[in-house]
Write a protein that holds these residues in place. Structure first.
Motif, short mmCIF file in Angstrom:
data_model
loop_
_atom_site.label_atom_id
_atom_site.label_comp_id
_atom_site.label_asym_id
_atom_site.label_seq_id
_atom_site.Cartn_x
_atom_site.Cartn_y
_atom_site.Cartn_z
N VAL A 88 -4.17 -5.83 -0.79
CA VAL A 88 -4.39 -4.72 0.13
C VAL A 88 -2.94 -3.95 0.01
O VAL A 88 -2.66 -2.71 -0.30
CB VAL A 88 -4.36 -4.99 1.55
CG1 VAL A 88 -4.37 -3.60 2.48
CG2 VAL A 88 -5.96 -5.43 1.49
N ALA A 89 -1.78 -4.64 0.19
CA ALA A 89 -0.23 -4.21 0.03
C ALA A 89 -0.08 -3.60 -1.35
O ALA A 89 0.35 -2.32 -1.63
CB ALA A 89 0.75 -5.49 0.54
N VAL A 90 -0.31 -4.09 -2.23
CA VAL A 90 0.00 -3.73 -3.85
C VAL A 90 -0.97 -2.36 -3.89
O VAL A 90 -0.59 -1.56 -4.61
CB VAL A 90 -0.32 -4.83 -4.76
CG1 VAL A 90 -0.15 -4.09 -6.21
CG2 VAL A 90 0.76 -5.77 -4.67
N TYR A 91 -1.94 -2.61 -3.46
CA TYR A 91 -3.00 -1.43 -3.76
C TYR A 91 -2.66 0.01 -2.94
O TYR A 91 -2.60 1.25 -3.45
CB TYR A 91 -4.43 -1.71 -3.53
CG TYR A 91 -5.39 -0.72 -4.02
CD1 TYR A 91 -6.14 -0.65 -5.28
CD2 TYR A 91 -5.78 0.62 -3.18
CE1 TYR A 91 -6.98 0.25 -5.65
CE2 TYR A 91 -6.69 1.51 -3.70
CZ TYR A 91 -7.42 1.26 -4.97
OH TYR A 91 -8.05 2.54 -5.18
N VAL A 92 -2.27 -0.30 -1.75
CA VAL A 92 -1.72 0.92 -1.07
C VAL A 92 -0.39 1.46 -1.73
O VAL A 92 -0.19 2.66 -1.73
CB VAL A 92 -1.22 0.26 0.35
CG1 VAL A 92 -0.55 1.32 1.31
CG2 VAL A 92 -2.73 0.24 1.21
N VAL A 93 0.49 0.52 -2.05
CA VAL A 93 1.61 1.15 -2.72
C VAL A 93 1.39 1.75 -4.06
O VAL A 93 1.81 2.74 -4.41
CB VAL A 93 2.73 -0.06 -2.98
CG1 VAL A 93 3.93 0.48 -3.90
CG2 VAL A 93 3.32 -0.51 -1.83
N PHE A 94 0.55 1.24 -4.81
CA PHE A 94 -0.08 1.76 -6.05
C PHE A 94 -0.55 3.27 -5.98
O PHE A 94 -0.42 4.24 -6.66
CB PHE A 94 -1.01 1.17 -6.67
CG PHE A 94 -1.77 1.50 -8.04
CD1 PHE A 94 -1.34 1.37 -9.22
CD2 PHE A 94 -3.10 2.18 -7.66
CE1 PHE A 94 -1.79 2.05 -10.31
CE2 PHE A 94 -3.74 2.85 -8.66
CZ PHE A 94 -3.00 2.77 -10.00
#
Length: 221
Positions: A88-94
């Protein structure tokens, strides 16, 4: 040992055995399939390494969840939640960086505002709602993220808006089935948690499809 302490959260589990949740365990294959199918498409489309990593991350979610629904203890619970929330964190930043082309300062600002809003909403939840929903309130931040992304995609006209909305609706349905698993147990001994897996795998497949729409162009020859 604390990390070996048994965890029994779902209707299908009726004992401590490794295969005490066979449907919950094997339904995690849907995550692996979603990740590998997206990875195949990413390779065919020449997608960059970050999108390929996201595809593998989805497959890792299935592995972690499989461990939890077989070993069903404290360490495997950690193996379950870490891949989910880190994705979730990485996808949001991406998405903020790639889709909306935000710099790091702006990305940090959006994340700070979002975390503050999530903390406020979680604080305002009625007492006891976590127990009544089989602890599904822990996923309320993901619901809020979907709402924010759907609005941002629609307002900006970015490609993939319909996919984001579809993914959000699928997630809402999956959250319902996770929430009613124990309540439905008397009428459905199998429970409904496996539907959470199948629908979430579908949702993640849709999110990967959105990411693929925002892949970097191939390097010039």
């Amino acid at each position: 040992m604390h990390w070996m302490q048994a965890v029994d959260l779902y209707c299908e589990r009726t004992g401590p055995g490794f295969w005490a949740e066979p449907v919950n365990a094997f339904s995690n294959a849907a995550f692996v399939l979603a990740g590998l199918v997206a990875l195949h498409r990413a390779r065919s489309d020449g997608a960059d390494i970050w999108i390929r990593i996201l595809c593998l991350w989805v497959a890792a979610i299935g592995v972690g969840s499989f461990l939890f629904h077989t070993f069903a203890n404290r360490w495997s619970a950690l193996a379950d939640v870490l891949p989910i929330w880190s994705f979730v964190a990485v996808y949001v930043v991406f998405t903020l960086r790639r889709t909306f082309a935000l710099g790091w300062p702006a990305t940090g600002g959006v994340l700070a505002i979002g975390l503050a809003a999530i903390a406020l909403v979680m604080r305002l939840l009625p007492d006891g709602i976590g127990e009544r929903t089989n602890q599904s309130t822990q996923y309320l931040p993901a619901v809020l993220i979907f709402v924010a992304f759907a609005a941002a995609f629609a307002w900006s006209g970015r490609p993939g808006a319909r996919l984001i909305v579809s993914a959000g609706l699928v997630f809402a349905l999956s959250l319902f089935f996770r929430s009613v698993d124990l309540a439905a147990c008397a009428h459905l001994p199998l429970g409904t948690h496996f539907l959470w897996h199948l629908l979430n795998a579908t949702m993640l497949g849709l999110l990967l499809a959105v990411a693929l729409r925002h892949r970097l162009p191939p390097p010039a020859a």
